[in-house]
Design an enzyme around this catalytic site. Sequence first.
Site, short mmCIF file in Angstrom:
data_model
loop_
_atom_site.label_atom_id
_atom_site.label_comp_id
_atom_site.label_asym_id
_atom_site.label_seq_id
_atom_site.Cartn_x
_atom_site.Cartn_y
_atom_site.Cartn_z
N GLN A 10 33.28 34.45 49.95
CA GLN A 10 34.40 34.20 50.87
C GLN A 10 34.61 35.42 51.76
O GLN A 10 34.77 36.54 51.27
CB GLN A 10 35.68 33.92 50.08
CG GLN A 10 36.87 33.57 50.96
CD GLN A 10 38.10 33.23 50.12
OE1 GLN A 10 38.04 33.25 48.90
NE2 GLN A 10 39.19 32.92 50.78
N GLY A 26 26.30 38.06 46.32
CA GLY A 26 26.88 38.45 47.59
C GLY A 26 28.34 38.02 47.67
O GLY A 26 28.91 37.49 46.72
N ALA A 30 48.44 34.73 42.35
CA ALA A 30 49.06 35.40 41.20
C ALA A 30 48.46 36.79 41.01
O ALA A 30 48.28 37.26 39.89
CB ALA A 30 48.90 34.57 39.93
N ARG A 42 37.89 42.00 47.25
CA ARG A 42 36.48 41.75 47.56
C ARG A 42 35.86 42.95 48.28
O ARG A 42 34.71 43.32 48.03
CB ARG A 42 36.35 40.49 48.43
CG ARG A 42 36.78 39.21 47.72
CD ARG A 42 36.38 37.98 48.50
NE ARG A 42 37.07 37.84 49.77
CZ ARG A 42 38.30 37.36 49.89
NH1 ARG A 42 38.99 37.00 48.81
NH2 ARG A 42 38.86 37.24 51.08
N SER A 80 29.32 40.18 40.20
CA SER A 80 29.08 38.91 40.87
C SER A 80 28.55 39.12 42.28
O SER A 80 27.64 38.42 42.74
CB SER A 80 30.38 38.09 40.90
OG SER A 80 30.22 36.92 41.67
N GLU A 105 48.96 35.37 50.24
CA GLU A 105 47.68 35.31 49.53
C GLU A 105 47.82 35.80 48.10
O GLU A 105 47.37 35.18 47.16
CB GLU A 105 46.62 36.15 50.25
CG GLU A 105 45.24 35.98 49.63
CD GLU A 105 44.43 37.26 49.53
OE1 GLU A 105 43.22 37.14 49.33
OE2 GLU A 105 45.01 38.36 49.61
N ASN A 106 48.48 36.94 47.94
CA ASN A 106 48.60 37.53 46.62
C ASN A 106 49.50 36.73 45.69
O ASN A 106 49.22 36.59 44.50
CB ASN A 106 49.12 38.97 46.73
CG ASN A 106 48.06 39.94 47.21
OD1 ASN A 106 47.02 40.09 46.57
ND2 ASN A 106 48.29 40.58 48.34
N ARG A 154 50.25 44.73 47.42
CA ARG A 154 49.47 44.92 46.20
C ARG A 154 48.99 46.37 46.11
O ARG A 154 48.34 46.89 47.00
CB ARG A 154 48.26 43.98 46.18
CG ARG A 154 47.55 44.01 44.83
CD ARG A 154 46.39 43.05 44.77
NE ARG A 154 45.81 43.01 43.43
CZ ARG A 154 44.71 42.36 43.13
NH1 ARG A 154 44.06 41.69 44.05
NH2 ARG A 154 44.25 42.39 41.89
N GLU A 164 41.26 42.37 50.03
CA GLU A 164 41.00 43.79 49.73
C GLU A 164 40.21 43.96 48.44
O GLU A 164 39.36 44.85 48.33
CB GLU A 164 42.32 44.57 49.64
CG GLU A 164 42.10 46.05 49.36
CD GLU A 164 43.38 46.87 49.38
OE1 GLU A 164 43.36 47.99 48.82
OE2 GLU A 164 44.39 46.40 49.94
#
Length: 292
Positions: free
Chosen positions: A74, A71, A130, A94, A66, A125-126, A52, A92
């Site tokens: 995850q 905080g 999506a 986050r 957010s 994960e990516n 990514r 990454e």
Amino acid sequence: MNEDLSRKRLGRGLAALIGDLDRPAAPSEQMSVRADRSAPIEHVSPNPRNPRRSFAESDLEDLTQSIREHGIVQPVVVRTMPDGHYEIIAGERRWRAAQRAGLAAVPIVIRDVTDRVALELAIIENVQRADLNAVEEAQGYQQLIDEHQYTQADLGQVIGKSRSHVANTLRLLKLPDHVRSLVTDGSLSAGHARTLVTALDPAGLARRIVDEGLSVRQAEALAQQPARQESAKAERHAAAEKDADTIALEKTLSDALGLKVSITHGQRGGDIKIRYSSLEQLDTICHRLQRH
């Protein structure tokens, strides 16, 4: 970690694997799991091999707001580096948002894995979220093929996609750099990009798609026009020179494949051409050839 075990675990999907983080791994898995902890944000860095590359500004800003309010819900999944700092495996976005929000530390889950597994996890994960554009997804697949000897079938099993999806995605890497950049910045969709792979002039057609706002169906029709015209011209010329036996053999093969087949031959050999009109038909041809 042996290769078969890695692929079996990863094939269950990232969500299941992340869910295992609070369960100690078996010694045979050669992987250590530690309890969640916080790490100074400056001690955590992105993986330079993460497929990514682009992060939408609006998404980052929403996540930053957010995090300011609630905080980080995850934890960021990381691995330990030789200098004692941590490299991100998953999360990454986050981490970037946490920096913007001014956090001094981030919650982490440590997973000590090899370069290969770290890359697998980043891609999984990516893809499952999506978060990758089609070109980034293709580049990630190609990394696993080049660096870790994956086959397209292996990738399909690990990523949770069909082999044809993997094959069609990898074909996007054949597009010119300019066209790939249009996919990366969102000007072209993945559907448009797949259409351009078989176009005689992908750059020219890409410009028309963007300028005229063409749908994928309209782009497919334009991509097929020049090929059909050239094919018809060549077939008319070849038909005048073919004998009855060659024409009969062409018909037999066409009936067997359900696709147009053209045969040319001479004293030094010849060619068999199979005409297809979509990547799905090409995938079918490849499957049939590989079975023999």
